[in-house]
Design a protein around this motif. Structure first.
Motif, PDB file in Angstrom:
ATOM      1  N   MET A   1      55.938  29.911  -0.755  1.00  0.00           N
ATOM      2  CA  MET A   1      57.075  29.873  -1.103  1.00  0.00           C
ATOM      3  C   MET A   1      57.752  30.607  -2.514  1.00  0.00           C
ATOM      4  SD  MET A   1      58.773  25.764  -3.297  1.00  0.00           S
ATOM      5  CE  MET A   1      59.500  26.336  -4.880  1.00  0.00           C
ATOM      6  N   ALA A   2      55.784  31.172  -3.201  1.00  0.00           N
ATOM      7  CA  ALA A   2      55.863  32.118  -4.009  1.00  0.00           C
ATOM      8  C   ALA A   2      56.479  33.190  -3.885  1.00  0.00           C
ATOM      9  CB  ALA A   2      54.679  32.035  -4.939  1.00  0.00           C
ATOM     10  N   ASP A   3      56.298  33.939  -2.876  1.00  0.00           N
ATOM     11  CA  ASP A   3      56.643  35.260  -1.992  1.00  0.00           C
ATOM     12  C   ASP A   3      58.684  34.820  -2.225  1.00  0.00           C
ATOM     13  OD1 ASP A   3      54.156  36.244  -1.925  1.00  0.00           O
ATOM     14  OD2 ASP A   3      54.335  35.942   0.300  1.00  0.00           O
ATOM     15  N   ALA A   4      59.028  33.908  -1.860  1.00  0.00           N
ATOM     16  CA  ALA A   4      60.533  34.082  -1.753  1.00  0.00           C
ATOM     17  C   ALA A   4      60.750  33.665  -2.996  1.00  0.00           C
ATOM     18  CB  ALA A   4      60.712  32.782  -0.987  1.00  0.00           C
ATOM     19  N   ILE A   5      60.386  33.373  -4.194  1.00  0.00           N
ATOM     20  CA  ILE A   5      60.709  33.505  -5.560  1.00  0.00           C
ATOM     21  C   ILE A   5      60.480  34.551  -5.917  1.00  0.00           C
ATOM     22  CG2 ILE A   5      60.349  32.862  -7.638  1.00  0.00           C
ATOM     23  CD1 ILE A   5      59.570  29.947  -6.454  1.00  0.00           C
ATOM     24  N   GLU A   6      59.240  35.521  -5.886  1.00  0.00           N
ATOM     25  CA  GLU A   6      59.467  36.866  -6.228  1.00  0.00           C
ATOM     26  C   GLU A   6      59.994  37.965  -5.804  1.00  0.00           C
ATOM     27  OE1 GLU A   6      57.469  37.613  -8.915  1.00  0.00           O
ATOM     28  OE2 GLU A   6      56.267  35.749  -9.013  1.00  0.00           O
ATOM     29  N   LYS A   7      60.771  37.732  -4.365  1.00  0.00           N
ATOM     30  CA  LYS A   7      62.175  38.266  -3.707  1.00  0.00           C
ATOM     31  C   LYS A   7      63.360  38.073  -4.405  1.00  0.00           C
ATOM     32  CE  LYS A   7      63.542  39.928   0.372  1.00  0.00           C
ATOM     33  NZ  LYS A   7      63.533  39.730   1.915  1.00  0.00           N
ATOM     34  N   ALA A   8      63.437  36.930  -4.582  1.00  0.00           N
ATOM     35  CA  ALA A   8      64.637  36.441  -4.867  1.00  0.00           C
ATOM     36  C   ALA A   8      64.832  36.509  -5.953  1.00  0.00           C
ATOM     37  CB  ALA A   8      64.944  34.481  -4.612  1.00  0.00           C
ATOM     38  N   MET A   9      63.947  36.658  -6.884  1.00  0.00           N
ATOM     39  CA  MET A   9      63.963  37.546  -9.109  1.00  0.00           C
ATOM     40  C   MET A   9      64.143  38.574  -8.528  1.00  0.00           C
ATOM     41  SD  MET A   9      61.160  34.261 -10.411  1.00  0.00           S
ATOM     42  CE  MET A   9      61.450  35.679 -12.278  1.00  0.00           C
ATOM     43  N   LYS A  10      63.512  39.901  -7.536  1.00  0.00           N
ATOM     44  CA  LYS A  10      63.842  40.872  -7.872  1.00  0.00           C
ATOM     45  C   LYS A  10      65.470  41.384  -7.420  1.00  0.00           C
ATOM     46  CE  LYS A  10      58.924  42.876  -6.908  1.00  0.00           C
ATOM     47  NZ  LYS A  10      58.033  42.999  -5.771  1.00  0.00           N
ATOM     48  N   ASN A  11      66.011  40.923  -6.574  1.00  0.00           N
ATOM     49  CA  ASN A  11      66.988  40.296  -5.939  1.00  0.00           C
ATOM     50  C   ASN A  11      67.738  40.645  -7.453  1.00  0.00           C
ATOM     51  OD1 ASN A  11      66.697  41.933  -3.407  1.00  0.00           O
ATOM     52  ND2 ASN A  11      66.611  40.086  -3.015  1.00  0.00           N
ATOM     53  N   ALA A  12      67.570  39.391  -7.798  1.00  0.00           N
ATOM     54  CA  ALA A  12      68.737  38.820  -9.444  1.00  0.00           C
ATOM     55  C   ALA A  12      68.445  40.342 -10.557  1.00  0.00           C
ATOM     56  CB  ALA A  12      68.123  37.124  -9.378  1.00  0.00           C
ATOM     57  N   LYS A  13      66.988  40.545 -10.452  1.00  0.00           N
ATOM     58  CA  LYS A  13      66.752  41.570 -11.614  1.00  0.00           C
ATOM     59  C   LYS A  13      67.753  42.437 -11.147  1.00  0.00           C
ATOM     60  CE  LYS A  13      63.769  43.328 -14.428  1.00  0.00           C
ATOM     61  NZ  LYS A  13      62.395  43.778 -14.454  1.00  0.00           N
ATOM     62  N   ALA A  14      67.629  42.982 -10.501  1.00  0.00           N
ATOM     63  CA  ALA A  14      68.701  44.359  -9.595  1.00  0.00           C
ATOM     64  C   ALA A  14      69.900  44.421  -9.706  1.00  0.00           C
ATOM     65  CB  ALA A  14      68.039  44.309  -8.236  1.00  0.00           C
ATOM     66  N   SER A  15      70.599  43.329  -9.546  1.00  0.00           N
ATOM     67  CA  SER A  15      72.330  43.265  -9.279  1.00  0.00           C
ATOM     68  C   SER A  15      72.311  43.003 -11.249  1.00  0.00           C
ATOM     69  CB  SER A  15      71.522  41.624  -9.079  1.00  0.00           C
ATOM     70  OG  SER A  15      71.364  41.409  -7.633  1.00  0.00           O
ATOM     71  N   LEU A  16      71.586  42.026 -11.223  1.00  0.00           N
ATOM     72  CA  LEU A  16      71.957  42.499 -13.193  1.00  0.00           C
ATOM     73  C   LEU A  16      71.699  43.604 -13.828  1.00  0.00           C
ATOM     74  CD1 LEU A  16      70.369  38.756 -14.523  1.00  0.00           C
ATOM     75  CD2 LEU A  16      72.833  39.130 -14.550  1.00  0.00           C
ATOM     76  N   GLU A  17      70.593  44.366 -13.646  1.00  0.00           N
ATOM     77  CA  GLU A  17      70.416  45.200 -14.303  1.00  0.00           C
ATOM     78  C   GLU A  17      71.741  46.633 -13.666  1.00  0.00           C
ATOM     79  OE1 GLU A  17      66.006  46.365 -13.416  1.00  0.00           O
ATOM     80  OE2 GLU A  17      65.936  45.684 -15.614  1.00  0.00           O
ATOM     81  N   ILE A  18      72.104  46.152 -12.635  1.00  0.00           N
ATOM     82  CA  ILE A  18      73.005  47.784 -11.916  1.00  0.00           C
ATOM     83  C   ILE A  18      74.625  47.280 -12.542  1.00  0.00           C
ATOM     84  CG2 ILE A  18      74.868  47.338 -10.223  1.00  0.00           C
ATOM     85  CD1 ILE A  18      72.478  47.370  -8.162  1.00  0.00           C
ATOM     86  N   SER A  19      74.211  45.560 -12.877  1.00  0.00           N
ATOM     87  CA  SER A  19      76.229  45.523 -14.211  1.00  0.00           C
ATOM     88  C   SER A  19      75.889  45.586 -15.644  1.00  0.00           C
ATOM     89  CB  SER A  19      76.108  43.473 -14.087  1.00  0.00           C
ATOM     90  OG  SER A  19      76.243  43.411 -12.298  1.00  0.00           O
ATOM     91  N   GLY A  20      74.706  45.749 -15.703  1.00  0.00           N
ATOM     92  CA  GLY A  20      74.414  46.593 -16.991  1.00  0.00           C
ATOM     93  C   GLY A  20      73.711  45.530 -17.879  1.00  0.00           C
ATOM     94  N   PHE A  21      73.040  44.603 -17.253  1.00  0.00           N
ATOM     95  CA  PHE A  21      72.417  43.481 -18.719  1.00  0.00           C
ATOM     96  C   PHE A  21      70.853  44.076 -18.137  1.00  0.00           C
ATOM     97  CE2 PHE A  21      75.875  41.024 -16.801  1.00  0.00           C
ATOM     98  CZ  PHE A  21      76.218  40.398 -18.120  1.00  0.00           C
ATOM     99  N   LYS A  22      70.237  43.467 -19.404  1.00  0.00           N
ATOM    100  CA  LYS A  22      68.676  43.859 -20.176  1.00  0.00           C
ATOM    101  C   LYS A  22      67.712  42.555 -19.054  1.00  0.00           C
ATOM    102  CE  LYS A  22      64.993  45.815 -22.596  1.00  0.00           C
ATOM    103  NZ  LYS A  22      64.232  46.767 -23.379  1.00  0.00           N
ATOM    104  N   VAL A  23      66.755  42.759 -18.290  1.00  0.00           N
ATOM    105  CA  VAL A  23      66.193  41.865 -17.783  1.00  0.00           C
ATOM    106  C   VAL A  23      64.790  42.168 -18.686  1.00  0.00           C
ATOM    107  CG1 VAL A  23      65.017  40.168 -16.373  1.00  0.00           C
ATOM    108  CG2 VAL A  23      67.700  41.172 -16.182  1.00  0.00           C
ATOM    109  N   THR A  24      64.288  41.017 -19.400  1.00  0.00           N
ATOM    110  CA  THR A  24      63.125  41.744 -20.506  1.00  0.00           C
ATOM    111  C   THR A  24      61.839  41.225 -19.628  1.00  0.00           C
ATOM    112  OG1 THR A  24      62.960  39.593 -21.743  1.00  0.00           O
ATOM    113  CG2 THR A  24      63.934  41.542 -22.433  1.00  0.00           C
TER     114      THR A  24
END
Length: 61
Positions: A1-24
């Motif tokens: 489950m932890a691997d799936a969460i990490e993968k989902a978080m990386k994908n979400a972070k990339a999407s947010l950053e493409i949209s101009g948001f900064k994820v700390t």
């Protein structure tokens, strides 16, 4: 489950950053703790609000 969460978080972070948001790292860790059930929804919301207020310069917590 932890691997799936990490993968989902990386994908979400990339999407947010493409949209101009900064994820700390602090934002990332907060979401990770919530998804791993290391904190309650109430604790998550309180901390997310605090982080938003600190970023916005509002000292009311």
């Amino acid at each position: 489950m932890a691997d799936a969460i990490e993968k989902a978080m990386k994908n979400a972070k990339a999407s947010l950053e493409i949209s101009g948001f900064k994820v700390t790292e602090e934002n990332t860790e907060l979401v990770r703790k919530a998804l791993m059930k290391e904190m309650t929804n109430e604790e998550f919301l309180k901390e997310a609000k605090r982080l938003a207020q600190v970023k916005g310069g509002d000292s009311k917590c």
